[in-house]
Design a protein around this motif. Structure first.
Motif, PDB file in Angstrom:
ATOM      1  N   LEU A 190      20.025  -9.112  -4.053  1.00 54.55           N
ATOM      2  CA  LEU A 190      21.213  -8.029  -4.620  1.00 54.55           C
ATOM      3  C   LEU A 190      20.377  -6.822  -4.196  1.00 54.55           C
ATOM      4  N   GLY A 191      18.937  -6.714  -4.252  1.00 56.05           N
ATOM      5  CA  GLY A 191      18.317  -5.310  -4.008  1.00 56.05           C
ATOM      6  C   GLY A 191      18.970  -4.308  -5.063  1.00 56.05           C
ATOM      7  N   GLU A 192      19.102  -4.686  -6.139  1.00 60.59           N
ATOM      8  CA  GLU A 192      19.901  -3.868  -7.197  1.00 60.59           C
ATOM      9  C   GLU A 192      18.830  -2.957  -7.968  1.00 60.59           C
ATOM     10  N   LEU A 193      18.861  -1.508  -7.634  1.00 62.65           N
ATOM     11  CA  LEU A 193      17.836  -0.831  -8.186  1.00 62.65           C
ATOM     12  C   LEU A 193      18.519   0.168  -9.036  1.00 62.65           C
ATOM     13  N   GLY A 194      20.209   0.031  -9.261  1.00 69.56           N
ATOM     14  CA  GLY A 194      20.724   0.946 -10.112  1.00 69.56           C
ATOM     15  C   GLY A 194      20.859   0.297 -11.595  1.00 69.56           C
ATOM     16  N   VAL A 195      20.242  -0.788 -11.794  1.00 66.27           N
ATOM     17  CA  VAL A 195      20.401  -1.327 -13.384  1.00 66.27           C
ATOM     18  C   VAL A 195      19.456  -1.206 -14.134  1.00 66.27           C
ATOM     19  N   ARG A 196      19.541  -0.772 -14.936  1.00 70.77           N
ATOM     20  CA  ARG A 196      18.666  -0.388 -16.137  1.00 70.77           C
ATOM     21  C   ARG A 196      18.517  -1.632 -17.218  1.00 70.77           C
ATOM     22  N   LEU A 197      17.499  -1.818 -17.722  1.00 70.55           N
ATOM     23  CA  LEU A 197      17.243  -2.785 -18.536  1.00 70.55           C
ATOM     24  C   LEU A 197      16.429  -2.316 -19.763  1.00 70.55           C
ATOM     25  N   GLU A 198      17.009  -2.282 -21.165  1.00 71.92           N
ATOM     26  CA  GLU A 198      16.527  -1.766 -22.188  1.00 71.92           C
ATOM     27  C   GLU A 198      16.285  -2.801 -23.538  1.00 71.92           C
ATOM     28  N   THR A 199      15.209  -3.025 -23.874  1.00 72.87           N
ATOM     29  CA  THR A 199      15.088  -3.700 -24.947  1.00 72.87           C
ATOM     30  C   THR A 199      15.601  -3.144 -26.369  1.00 72.87           C
ATOM     31  N   ARG A 200      16.254  -3.745 -27.207  1.00 73.27           N
ATOM     32  CA  ARG A 200      16.780  -3.242 -28.515  1.00 73.27           C
ATOM     33  C   ARG A 200      16.531  -4.390 -29.500  1.00 73.27           C
ATOM     34  N   GLY A 201      15.400  -4.384 -30.170  1.00 67.72           N
ATOM     35  CA  GLY A 201      15.119  -5.418 -30.865  1.00 67.72           C
ATOM     36  C   GLY A 201      14.633  -6.628 -30.262  1.00 67.72           C
ATOM     37  N   ASP A 202      15.279  -7.826 -30.619  1.00 73.03           N
ATOM     38  CA  ASP A 202      15.138  -9.163 -29.689  1.00 73.03           C
ATOM     39  C   ASP A 202      16.272  -9.320 -28.659  1.00 73.03           C
ATOM     40  N   ALA A 203      17.137  -7.956 -28.376  1.00 68.76           N
ATOM     41  CA  ALA A 203      18.172  -8.066 -27.476  1.00 68.76           C
ATOM     42  C   ALA A 203      17.839  -7.151 -26.455  1.00 68.76           C
ATOM     43  N   VAL A 204      18.595  -7.493 -25.163  1.00 67.77           N
ATOM     44  CA  VAL A 204      18.482  -6.536 -24.188  1.00 67.77           C
ATOM     45  C   VAL A 204      19.893  -6.084 -23.351  1.00 67.77           C
ATOM     46  N   LEU A 205      19.682  -4.808 -23.318  1.00 67.37           N
ATOM     47  CA  LEU A 205      21.045  -3.922 -22.670  1.00 67.37           C
ATOM     48  C   LEU A 205      20.809  -3.832 -21.384  1.00 67.37           C
ATOM     49  N   LEU A 206      21.927  -4.247 -20.506  1.00 68.58           N
ATOM     50  CA  LEU A 206      21.895  -3.817 -18.994  1.00 68.58           C
ATOM     51  C   LEU A 206      23.031  -2.815 -19.181  1.00 68.58           C
ATOM     52  N   THR A 207      22.689  -1.472 -18.212  1.00 66.36           N
ATOM     53  CA  THR A 207      23.419  -0.604 -17.966  1.00 66.36           C
ATOM     54  C   THR A 207      23.442  -0.141 -16.708  1.00 66.36           C
ATOM     55  N   GLY A 208      24.379   0.529 -16.079  1.00 62.18           N
ATOM     56  CA  GLY A 208      24.415   0.927 -14.606  1.00 62.18           C
ATOM     57  C   GLY A 208      25.612   0.666 -13.831  1.00 62.18           C
ATOM     58  N   THR A 209      25.753   0.911 -12.693  1.00 63.03           N
ATOM     59  CA  THR A 209      26.825   0.676 -12.029  1.00 63.03           C
ATOM     60  C   THR A 209      26.547  -0.161 -10.832  1.00 63.03           C
ATOM     61  N   VAL A 210      27.521  -1.085 -10.518  1.00 63.22           N
ATOM     62  CA  VAL A 210      27.118  -2.269  -9.481  1.00 63.22           C
ATOM     63  C   VAL A 210      28.350  -2.205  -8.602  1.00 63.22           C
ATOM     64  N   PRO A 211      28.076  -2.683  -7.306  1.00 65.22           N
ATOM     65  CA  PRO A 211      29.145  -2.550  -6.282  1.00 65.22           C
ATOM     66  C   PRO A 211      30.446  -3.614  -6.433  1.00 65.22           C
ATOM     67  N   SER A 212      30.216  -4.678  -7.204  1.00 69.65           N
ATOM     68  CA  SER A 212      31.239  -5.521  -7.157  1.00 69.65           C
ATOM     69  C   SER A 212      31.187  -6.540  -8.625  1.00 69.65           C
ATOM     70  N   THR A 213      32.300  -7.168  -8.749  1.00 69.39           N
ATOM     71  CA  THR A 213      32.151  -8.092  -9.978  1.00 69.39           C
ATOM     72  C   THR A 213      31.495  -9.156  -9.673  1.00 69.39           C
ATOM     73  N   GLU A 214      31.249  -9.669  -8.358  1.00 70.36           N
ATOM     74  CA  GLU A 214      30.383 -10.661  -8.041  1.00 70.36           C
ATOM     75  C   GLU A 214      28.964 -10.367  -8.370  1.00 70.36           C
ATOM     76  N   CYS A 215      28.682  -9.233  -8.036  1.00 67.02           N
ATOM     77  CA  CYS A 215      27.351  -8.491  -8.270  1.00 67.02           C
ATOM     78  C   CYS A 215      26.968  -8.470  -9.529  1.00 67.02           C
ATOM     79  N   ARG A 216      27.932  -7.994 -10.303  1.00 65.77           N
ATOM     80  CA  ARG A 216      27.606  -8.076 -11.851  1.00 65.77           C
ATOM     81  C   ARG A 216      27.454  -9.367 -12.423  1.00 65.77           C
ATOM     82  N   ASP A 217      28.501 -10.484 -12.021  1.00 61.57           N
ATOM     83  CA  ASP A 217      28.269 -11.741 -12.515  1.00 61.57           C
ATOM     84  C   ASP A 217      26.935 -12.368 -12.094  1.00 61.57           C
TER      85      ASP A 217
END
Length: 90
Positions: free
Chosen positions: A29-56
């Motif tokens: 995927l070479g996905e550099l635009g996705v940010r990962l943030e820890t929130r307690g024991d959970a993780v939030l993924l944010t950013g923009t991806v090129p397709s629904t397949e990539c997101r999935d």
């Protein structure tokens, strides 16, 4: 004795989040635009991806890598459809 169903400690989560970020950047995927943030024991993924397949695929990898931790997604899919009319430059 530790409970095998219990989530690992926070330091383990930080390590796993860093490993996931490396997998996303180095993988097919070479996905550099996705940010990962820890929130307690959970993780939030944010950013923009090129397709629904990539997101999935990113969500699948995140859930695999971060088993036993909630994964929340705020990933946006970039609009890649062709415009339905020409741009008026007047």
């Amino acid at each position: 004795m530790t409970d095998p169903a219990a989530p690992p400690p926070q330091s383990g989560l930080d390590y796993r989040v860093a490993h996931l970020a490396e997998r996303l950047a180095a993988g097919r995927l070479g996905e550099l635009g996705v940010r990962l943030e820890t929130r307690g024991d959970a993780v939030l993924l944010t950013g923009t991806v090129p397709s629904t397949e990539c997101r999935d695929e990113i969500l699948r990898l995140a859930r695999e890598e971060l088993a036993h931790h909630p994964v929340h997604s705020d990933l946006l899919v970039a609009g890649t459809s062709s415009p339905d009319h020409g741009e008026d430059l007047t």
